[in-house]
Design a protein around this motif. Structure first.
Motif, mmCIF file in Angstrom:
data_model
loop_
_atom_site.group_PDB
_atom_site.id
_atom_site.type_symbol
_atom_site.label_atom_id
_atom_site.label_comp_id
_atom_site.label_asym_id
_atom_site.label_seq_id
_atom_site.Cartn_x
_atom_site.Cartn_y
_atom_site.Cartn_z
ATOM 1 N N ALA A 186 -5.381 1.278 -2.703
ATOM 2 C CA ALA A 186 -4.690 0.548 -2.117
ATOM 3 C C ALA A 186 -3.463 1.346 -2.423
ATOM 4 O O ALA A 186 -2.798 0.736 -2.386
ATOM 5 N N GLN A 206 -2.527 -5.650 -1.227
ATOM 6 C CA GLN A 206 -2.156 -4.221 -2.010
ATOM 7 C C GLN A 206 -1.898 -4.315 -2.920
ATOM 8 O O GLN A 206 -2.459 -3.592 -3.396
ATOM 9 N N ARG A 259 -2.376 2.527 0.771
ATOM 10 C CA ARG A 259 -2.125 1.670 1.744
ATOM 11 C C ARG A 259 -0.662 0.826 1.374
ATOM 12 O O ARG A 259 0.061 1.062 2.601
ATOM 13 N N LEU A 260 -0.501 1.023 0.684
ATOM 14 C CA LEU A 260 0.690 0.778 -0.141
ATOM 15 C C LEU A 260 1.966 1.364 0.523
ATOM 16 O O LEU A 260 3.243 0.971 0.617
ATOM 17 N N GLU A 302 -0.155 -7.901 4.272
ATOM 18 C CA GLU A 302 -0.799 -7.093 3.341
ATOM 19 C C GLU A 302 0.034 -6.465 2.994
ATOM 20 O O GLU A 302 -1.411 -5.565 1.522
#
Length: 723
Positions: free
Chosen positions: A541, A370, A544-545, A366
């Motif tokens: 992104a 991202q 989420r990172l 994941e």
């Protein structure tokens, strides 16, 4: 006369008769068969030198399968003593032998019952102590460490023979080793060495002691034990690995040591080391890394994989080191992800690193997605801000670079084709040669893994589909390569299959060249709407990172850096309140900026759920005795549960993990842990769900919720079996 020979008689004549008959007609044969089986199992057992060796050979029923006839015959003979010689002094020994043999066969309950019988009914204290030592080993094998340590405490107070003392020390050290208490384990092991005779087994235990000292950072003491290995008749492999570990410690203890003078060249030339060359290169890679020479370390480790055909067990651990260096040292996450993936293909599931590697690999999957989005959108936005003439020149430069890469790939392919048609002297005698022809590469797991890593390095994590090279797809196809995380990675030529035919090279200014450039231009967000969409993708992104850094990769400093960048680039982001909260939690308690983020959250979002959590944390220490009927822990649980029922699983999971840390002394901690299981299942999938269940069973063995959690585990296991 017949009554005088009864096994229930206590007369001297009867006892002497049954002692003699029991020893030579039953017990002697049973013990002989057991010793033969033990020697065969020791010979079949293979130590994995990439792991800390177990102090004692595991009671593994798979090893007992090959010697089942001998063990069953030994049990049959030893049972004769129990059936026909009740008044014999060999009765206790026979029951102990039966217990041992049943443990070897995997018959755990029967073996433990026989050993307990000796302790409860034995007539000789030495025999009872021997049975208890084996009972310790049985408990340790099953992970019942509390009972094992209870037995150890009892034995510690008994007068033991020299042989029993030695076995007791080894069994107790094994208990602590299994629990990860390496300092205690090696301290007890040190007491056993004076009781051991010079032998290969003693050499092996010195090696284990060296590994344990290595693990706790006592490199000088580890080096002493590695030297002691050579003084106790070790096997060649044991001597070799002790030498490799000793070299690593030498470099750690003396930073001035020149790696070129250590003697690796001589080892590589020695024909006795032909099957161990991969381990030599592996050690060279580790030492180069410790000196900060990371590209050189990667080269040595890759060479280790290339020559590891005779020792495939080493390959996954070499891949793990390559992944670790690329992740920790080079921060090349895409390549690290590929190496973790390759390691999982060949790493045994029972290896201690397997779960950690599996979790890291899933997180990196994941993560790479991202971070590729962030790099791609950064690049596209930079292109969009150029003037038309500069943008056209930049696109031409990108096409030129891609054409040059195509030529290089063509050259490499031609060289590889020529090499595959040319027999190599180093291939003679390997399992990949049949007559004068090479075995097909797809039958070689080493080459398959190397190809997978190289593919992911160049192309990223591509789905299995037709025409995967095409660029006229969604923006996700602009995955940046690990080696070129720059503007050039943001555009991929349309209809470019990167074939290896020389005639596909484009001429600058040609119609095909212009078509390619126009195709690239379509992906640049020139319009205001397209630019806003690109920014939104980058904002999501980055968010989420940051969470991946914080919760999955356990790197709070990088999480703070990522969240800070998000706030700087997108000051009006909708994620602000959660980011303030996560930054506050991620910063060290001694960090002077930590209170500032709390104040910022309380000032801008005083009524948010995150602000309430921070206010409750202030009084958490006063709430340790709270119950479900009142207190901040109960209120926190209720608020998180409402998020769960509302379907806001990600936020609920973040809050429940923080609550577990805040209320770890609270009676409600197991309820938080149970709620976390449900949330993990919703957010992270089945594997993480099973891991959360097992963590609950391990951390809360006395919880009233344990039967429910165990039932959840059984149900999940049955569902997996049906599937």
């Amino acid at each position: 006369m017949l009554s005088g020979c009864s096994q229930y008689s206590s007369s001297p004549g009867s006892v002497a008769f049954h002692n003699l008959t029991a020893k030579y007609n039953a017990y002697y044969i049973a013990r002989f068969e057991t010793e033969l089986a033990e020697r065969a199992m020791h010979k079949a057992y293979q130590d994995n030198y990439n792991q800390i060796l177990p102090i004692l050979m595991p009671l593994d029923s798979t090893l007992g399968i090959s010697v089942r006839p001998q063990l069953e015959n030994a049990i049959k003979k030893a049972s004769i003593v129990a059936e026909k010689h009740q008044n014999s002094k060999w009765l206790d020994d026979s029951y102990t032998l039966i217990g041992k043999d049943r443990l070897y066969l995997g018959q755990y309950d029967d073996g433990v019952e026989a050993l307990r019988y000796v302790f409860a009914n034995g007539r000789d204290e030495d025999d009872k102590n021997t049975a208890l030592i084996w009972l310790m080993r049985a408990y340790t094998q099953k992970g019942d460490y509390d009972n094992a340590l209870d037995v150890a405490e009892y034995l510690r107070q008994q007068p033991l023979t020299k042989e029993a003392t030695r076995d007791f020390y080894l069994a107790k050290a094994a208990v602590h080793q299994q629990q990860g208490e390496y300092l205690t384990a090696v301290a007890i092991l040190e007491q056993a060495f004076p009781l051991l005779k010079r032998s290969p087994e003693k050499a092996r235990l010195h090696y284990v002691a060296g590994q344990l000292y290595d693990r706790i950072g006592q490199y000088a003491l580890a080096a002493d034990h590695y030297r002691d290995v050579a003084r106790n008749r070790p096997t060649y492999d044991l001597s070799f690995y002790a030498g490799m570990n000793s070299l690593q410690n030498r470099v750690l203890l003396d930073p001035k040591v020149d790696l070129t003078d250590v003697g690796f060249d001589k080892m590589l030339r020695d024909r006795k080391n032909n099957d161990l060359r991969d381990r030599i290169y592996y050690t060279m890679g580790l030492l180069a890394e410790r000196r900060g020479r990371y590209p050189e370390a990667v080269g040595f480790l890759q060479k280790s994989v290339q020559v590891a055909r005779a020792n495939p067990e080493q390959i996954p651990y070499t891949y793990l080191e390559l992944a670790r260096i690329n992740y920790d040292r080079l921060e090349d996450y895409e390549t690290a992800q590929a190496y973790y993936d390759s390691a999982l293909v060949t790493l045994p599931q029972q290896a201690e690193q397997y779960r950690i590697v599996s979790d890291r690999k899933k997180a990196l999957d994941e993560f790479v997605t991202q971070i590729s989005i962030v790099r791609t959108e950064d690049s596209l936005q930079a292109l969009a801000q150029m003037n038309p003439a500069a943008l056209e020149r930049k696109l031409d430069a990108i096409i030129e670079e891609q054409e040059e890469e195509k030529r290089q790939l063509l050259l490499k392919a031609q060289e590889a084709l020529a090499a595959s048609n040319r027999p190599s002297a180093s291939d003679i005698g390997t399992p990949f040669i049949s007559g004068s022809e090479r075995r097909w590469e797809l039958y070689d797991p080493v080459m398959v893994n190397q190809g997978r890593v190289e593919f992911r390095r160049l192309w990223g994590n591509r789905p299995l589909e037709d025409n995967w090279r095409r660029a006229n797809k969604e923006n996700a196809s602009f995955t940046a390569s690990a080696q070129n995380p720059n503007l050039n990675a943001a555009v991929v030529p349309p209809e470019n299959d990167l074939g290896l035919k020389a005639e596909t090279t484009l001429a600058k200014g040609s119609e095909a060249w212009v078509t390619r450039r126009n195709g690239l231009l379509k992906n640049v967000p020139i319009s205001e709407a397209a630019f806003s969409t690109s920014e939104k993708r980058e904002e999501d992104a980055l968010y989420r990172l940051g969470k991946i850094y914080r919760f999955d990769l356990k790197e709070p400093e990088k999480a703070v850096t990522t969240f800070t960048r998000l706030l700087k680039d997108f000051p009006k982001t909708a994620y602000r309140e959660e980011i303030y909260y996560l930054i506050y939690l991620s910063l060290d308690e001694n960090n002077k900026n930590r209170p500032l983020w709390k104040e910022k959250l309380l000032a801008e979002f005083p009524n948010s759920s995150y602000a309430r959590l921070l206010n409750q944390a202030q009084l958490a220490q006063d709430d340790k005795g709270g119950t479900l009927g009142g207190g901040f822990a109960a209120k926190t649980y209720d608020s998180i549960y409402k998020l769960y029922t509302a379907g806001n699983y990600s936020e609920a999971l973040a809050q429940v993990e923080n609550a577990l840390a805040q209320y770890r002394e609270n009676p409600l901690v197991d309820k938080f842990a149970l709620l976390r299981i449900f949330l993990v299942g919703k957010v992270r999938g089945r594997d993480a769900y099973l891991q959360a269940i097992n963590e609950f069973i391990r951390l809360y063995p006395d919880s009233s919720l344990l039967p429910r959690v165990q039932e959840m585990l059984e149900v999940t296991g049955r569902a997996s079996t049906r599937r």
